[in-house]
Scaffold this motif. Structure first.
Motif, mmCIF file in Angstrom:
data_model
loop_
_atom_site.group_PDB
_atom_site.id
_atom_site.type_symbol
_atom_site.label_atom_id
_atom_site.label_comp_id
_atom_site.label_asym_id
_atom_site.label_seq_id
_atom_site.Cartn_x
_atom_site.Cartn_y
_atom_site.Cartn_z
ATOM 1 N N LEU A 189 0.826 -1.211 0.000
ATOM 2 C CA LEU A 189 0.000 0.000 0.000
ATOM 3 C C LEU A 189 0.858 1.258 0.000
ATOM 4 O O LEU A 189 0.525 2.250 -0.665
ATOM 5 N N PHE A 190 1.964 1.217 0.744
ATOM 6 C CA PHE A 190 2.851 2.390 0.755
ATOM 7 C C PHE A 190 3.469 2.616 -0.616
ATOM 8 O O PHE A 190 3.536 3.770 -1.101
ATOM 9 N N TYR A 193 0.837 4.011 -2.904
ATOM 10 C CA TYR A 193 0.596 5.430 -2.619
ATOM 11 C C TYR A 193 1.712 6.294 -3.211
ATOM 12 O O TYR A 193 1.454 7.346 -3.814
ATOM 13 N N ALA A 197 1.235 9.097 -6.047
ATOM 14 C CA ALA A 197 1.570 10.475 -5.667
ATOM 15 C C ALA A 197 2.553 11.090 -6.652
ATOM 16 O O ALA A 197 2.437 12.271 -7.015
ATOM 17 N N TYR A 203 -0.636 14.753 -2.852
ATOM 18 C CA TYR A 203 -0.730 13.881 -1.681
ATOM 19 C C TYR A 203 -2.177 13.452 -1.407
ATOM 20 O O TYR A 203 -2.406 12.469 -0.711
ATOM 21 N N PRO A 206 -3.809 10.240 -4.278
ATOM 22 C CA PRO A 206 -3.590 8.802 -3.992
ATOM 23 C C PRO A 206 -4.541 8.254 -2.937
ATOM 24 O O PRO A 206 -5.021 7.122 -3.062
ATOM 25 N N LEU A 207 -4.838 9.048 -1.909
ATOM 26 C CA LEU A 207 -5.801 8.607 -0.901
ATOM 27 C C LEU A 207 -7.191 8.447 -1.510
ATOM 28 O O LEU A 207 -7.935 7.518 -1.177
ATOM 29 N N MET A 210 -7.303 5.239 -3.492
ATOM 30 C CA MET A 210 -7.241 4.027 -2.664
ATOM 31 C C MET A 210 -8.435 3.882 -1.723
ATOM 32 O O MET A 210 -8.485 2.925 -0.946
ATOM 33 N N THR A 211 -9.399 4.795 -1.795
ATOM 34 C CA THR A 211 -10.566 4.689 -0.913
ATOM 35 C C THR A 211 -11.402 3.454 -1.207
ATOM 36 O O THR A 211 -12.151 2.978 -0.341
#
Length: 367
Positions: A189-190, A193, A197, A203, A206-207, A210-211
């Motif tokens: 996941l990191f 992200y 990004a 920033y 990416p969130l 990934m929701t």
């Protein structure tokens, strides 16, 4: 105490209809003679070790000498004659020797009884242990574990305060697998992200992309509940695959929105146009994936059973996350735009137009 705790737990396992062939590592098909000292034995100077040692010397033998012969050592044992050693009745005439040389009949010092013997003594973490195993007629292991943890183990631990428990075998392997897979999933996941990004130079995006992953997990759990299947090890492989599919759908939508914004299209118009343009590709991708996996979910053969958790997690995870991509992601994107404009207004002191306001009033083409 260990034997009593094992028997108590085995009795509880026997109350479940799906559990059979219950066994433990303390079981043995052999019985052995066990000695128990009488009350006055210690006054004569005997200990249990002294009694068992002298009986062993008489029937098994005591090595008194080694003779070299043809390059090898020949052990010389002293013990009872063969005809005496073959009869248990000879114990009635057996004499024990005290430290001062007196001879005392065995039965005046110790009682003898037949009891189950131990084939071996297992230890885990330097403590004596016993392994209890059983077989299941169907996949209800998690339900049985939950019932034991809730209704049995609290009272069981009170009855046997010196006994600790742990899971081994398939349960131990699953616990180790979960610890490892969570660590690897965290790294994945990191990296995911970081790559998104860098690609979007943001920033927040990416969130947003990934929701859908948590909703994919919810879909997998829902699918297992609908089909009456427990979450198995292979279910988590299906979750990983579903996460890749739903992230790809979100990337397609968010990337299209970004391209429209670069062309000068307002946020509201970009959301509407991207939703309309990408609705059919995203929906068809997810629906065809689900339909393609239906034959595997309906398969009844034994060979397909171990793959069904993976297929169910992938199919239902993708199906539920599709609606998140089509409805929740645009809403979150719009919410992010409102928050960005609100913060910009606080920083500059200028009143910022709300999302969609320019579209309605046609007074702000930059919207």
């Amino acid at each position: 105490m260990l034997r009593a705790a094992v028997d108590d737990l085995k009795a509880q396992l026997g109350t479940y209809d799906e559990v059979f062939n219950i066994r433990d590592s303390l079981q043995t098909a052999m019985e052995e003679l066990q000695f128990e000292l009488k009350p006055g034995a210690r006054e004569l100077g005997f200990t249990l070790a002294d009694v068992t040692r002298q009986v062993r010397q008489a029937y098994y033998g005591e090595e008194v000498q080694r003779l070299p012969r043809d390059g090898n050592d020949v052990k010389v044992f002293v013990r009872y004659p063969s005809n005496t050693r073959r009869s248990i009745d000879s114990l009635s005439d057996f004499r024990l020797r005290t430290n001062d040389g007196r001879e005392v009949p065995l039965f005046t010092v110790a009682d003898i009884s037949y009891k189950p013997g131990l084939k071996r003594i297992d230890r885990r973490e330097r403590q004596r242990s016993a392994v209890i195993s059983a077989e299941l007629s169907n996949e209800v292991r998690e339900q049985i574990y939950e019932d034991l943890r809730t209704n049995f183990y609290p009272q069981w631990e009170k009855r046997f305060p010196g006994i600790s428990r742990g899971e081994i075998g398939q349960a131990e392997g699953q616990a180790k697998f979960m610890a490892e897979i969570l660590a690897l999933e965290g790294i994945a996941l990191f990296v995911m992200y970081a790559l998104i990004a860098v690609a979007f130079r943001s920033y927040f995006l990416p969130l947003l992309v990934m929701t859908a992953i948590p909703f994919g997990f919810m879909g997998a759990v829902l699918g297992h509940l609908l089909l009456g299947m427990p979450m198995a090890l292979f279910s988590y492989f299906g979750l990983a695959a579903a996460a890749g599919v739903v992230v790809n759908d979100n990337l397609v939508l968010v990337d299209y929105i970004g391209r429209l914004r670069e062309k000068g299209v307002g946020a509201f118009d970009a959301l509407v146009e991207a939703g309309v343009a990408r609705f059919r590709p995203i929906l068809l991708t997810s629906v065809t994936t689900f339909i393609g996996l239906v034959p595997m979910m309906l398969e009844r053969s034994t060979q397909a059973q171990f793959l069904k958790p993976t297929v169910v997690a992938l199919a239902f995870g993708v199906l539920l996350a599709t609606f998140v991509t089509l409805f929740l992601v645009p809403a979150l994107y719009g919410l992010g735009e409102d928050m960005k404009r609100f913060m910009k207004g606080l920083w500059t002191g200028d009143k910022q137009a709300k999302l969609g306001q320019a579209h309605k009033s046609a007074t702000n083409p930059a919207e």
